[in-house]
Design a protein around this motif. Structure first.
Motif, PDB file in Angstrom:
ATOM      1  N   ALA A 101      66.713  28.785 -10.831  1.00 29.96           N
ATOM      2  CA  ALA A 101      65.820  28.987  -9.689  1.00 29.96           C
ATOM      3  C   ALA A 101      65.410  30.453  -9.662  1.00 29.96           C
ATOM      4  O   ALA A 101      66.097  31.316 -10.228  1.00 29.96           O
ATOM      5  N   ALA A 102      64.299  30.774  -9.011  1.00 30.33           N
ATOM      6  CA  ALA A 102      63.824  32.156  -8.914  1.00 30.33           C
ATOM      7  C   ALA A 102      64.914  33.048  -8.331  1.00 30.33           C
ATOM      8  O   ALA A 102      65.520  32.720  -7.312  1.00 30.33           O
ATOM      9  N   SER A 158      62.100  23.500  -4.195  1.00 28.94           N
ATOM     10  CA  SER A 158      62.365  24.716  -4.975  1.00 28.94           C
ATOM     11  C   SER A 158      61.637  24.694  -6.310  1.00 28.94           C
ATOM     12  O   SER A 158      61.553  23.654  -6.962  1.00 28.94           O
ATOM     13  N   LEU A 159      61.136  25.859  -6.703  1.00 32.39           N
ATOM     14  CA  LEU A 159      60.571  26.033  -8.037  1.00 32.39           C
ATOM     15  C   LEU A 159      61.730  26.423  -8.948  1.00 32.39           C
ATOM     16  O   LEU A 159      62.489  27.350  -8.632  1.00 32.39           O
ATOM     17  N   ILE A 160      61.873  25.709 -10.066  1.00 31.64           N
ATOM     18  CA  ILE A 160      62.939  25.989 -11.024  1.00 31.64           C
ATOM     19  C   ILE A 160      62.345  26.019 -12.424  1.00 31.64           C
ATOM     20  O   ILE A 160      61.180  25.646 -12.625  1.00 31.64           O
ATOM     21  N   TRP A 161      63.137  26.450 -13.378  1.00 31.60           N
ATOM     22  CA  TRP A 161      62.740  26.442 -14.776  1.00 31.60           C
ATOM     23  C   TRP A 161      63.787  25.663 -15.555  1.00 31.60           C
ATOM     24  O   TRP A 161      64.987  25.953 -15.463  1.00 31.60           O
ATOM     25  N   PRO A 200      58.512  25.331 -16.131  1.00 30.81           N
ATOM     26  CA  PRO A 200      58.562  25.356 -14.673  1.00 30.81           C
ATOM     27  C   PRO A 200      58.392  23.960 -14.076  1.00 30.81           C
ATOM     28  O   PRO A 200      57.593  23.151 -14.562  1.00 30.81           O
ATOM     29  N   ALA A 201      59.195  23.693 -13.050  1.00 31.38           N
ATOM     30  CA  ALA A 201      59.162  22.384 -12.386  1.00 31.38           C
ATOM     31  C   ALA A 201      59.511  22.567 -10.914  1.00 31.38           C
ATOM     32  O   ALA A 201      60.101  23.573 -10.512  1.00 31.38           O
ATOM     33  N   ARG A 202      59.160  21.591 -10.116  1.00 32.76           N
ATOM     34  CA  ARG A 202      59.455  21.590  -8.683  1.00 32.76           C
ATOM     35  C   ARG A 202      60.470  20.482  -8.414  1.00 32.76           C
ATOM     36  O   ARG A 202      60.310  19.362  -8.882  1.00 32.76           O
ATOM     37  N   CYS A 213      62.691  16.070 -10.700  1.00 28.31           N
ATOM     38  CA  CYS A 213      61.777  17.216 -10.727  1.00 28.31           C
ATOM     39  C   CYS A 213      60.449  16.840 -11.367  1.00 28.31           C
ATOM     40  O   CYS A 213      60.392  15.997 -12.264  1.00 28.31           O
ATOM     41  N   GLN A 214      59.398  17.487 -10.893  1.00 30.73           N
ATOM     42  CA  GLN A 214      58.057  17.307 -11.442  1.00 30.73           C
ATOM     43  C   GLN A 214      57.645  18.602 -12.111  1.00 30.73           C
ATOM     44  O   GLN A 214      57.727  19.680 -11.504  1.00 30.73           O
ATOM     45  N   GLU A 219      55.408  21.587 -13.295  1.00 32.46           N
ATOM     46  CA  GLU A 219      54.231  22.237 -12.708  1.00 32.46           C
ATOM     47  C   GLU A 219      52.985  21.918 -13.531  1.00 32.46           C
ATOM     48  O   GLU A 219      51.914  21.742 -12.975  1.00 32.46           O
TER      49      GLU A 219
END
Length: 109
Positions: free
Chosen positions: A31-32, A61-64, A74-76, A87-88, A90
């Motif tokens: 996560a960021a 949350s935006l994650i990688w 990157p995914a949400r 997760c989806q 980006e």
């Protein structure tokens, strides 16, 4: 580099528009502003993935996702249920990248 994974057939009757590829793929999530944590990806498609995360990941949350040998993706986080997350991406994966992520893995069954 070889990625070890177990590849399964998709279940009949799955109504999702993108074909899910069931796998057992060791990867990591970040996560960021946080350190990366391990995860086990249990399915992946062009649009997203489901994984068992070894740290809490809040929906929204935006994650990688980091799969060894590939750039961070990157995914949400769309949902969380105990340690499982959906997760989806980006930006959807290209079909070629999806194949590359799972194709080199031996079928361990």
């Amino acid at each position: 580099m070889r990625i070890l994974a177990v590849i399964h057939e998709q279940q009949a009757g799955d109504s999702r528009s993108d074909m899910r590829r069931p796998v057992d793929l060791n990867a990591s999530l970040r996560a960021a502003g946080a350190k990366g944590v391990g995860c086990l990806v249990s399915n992946i498609s062009i649009a997203g993935f489901m994984a068992q995360a070894y740290a809490p990941m809040a929906p929204g949350s935006l994650i990688w996702l980091r799969v060894p040998g590939f750039p961070a993706l990157p995914a949400r986080v769309m949902w969380e249920d105990e340690q499982r997350i959906g997760c989806q991406f980006e930006t959807p994966l290209s079909p070629v990248m999806l194949i590359e992520i799972v194709a080199g893995a031996p079928n361990l069954h």
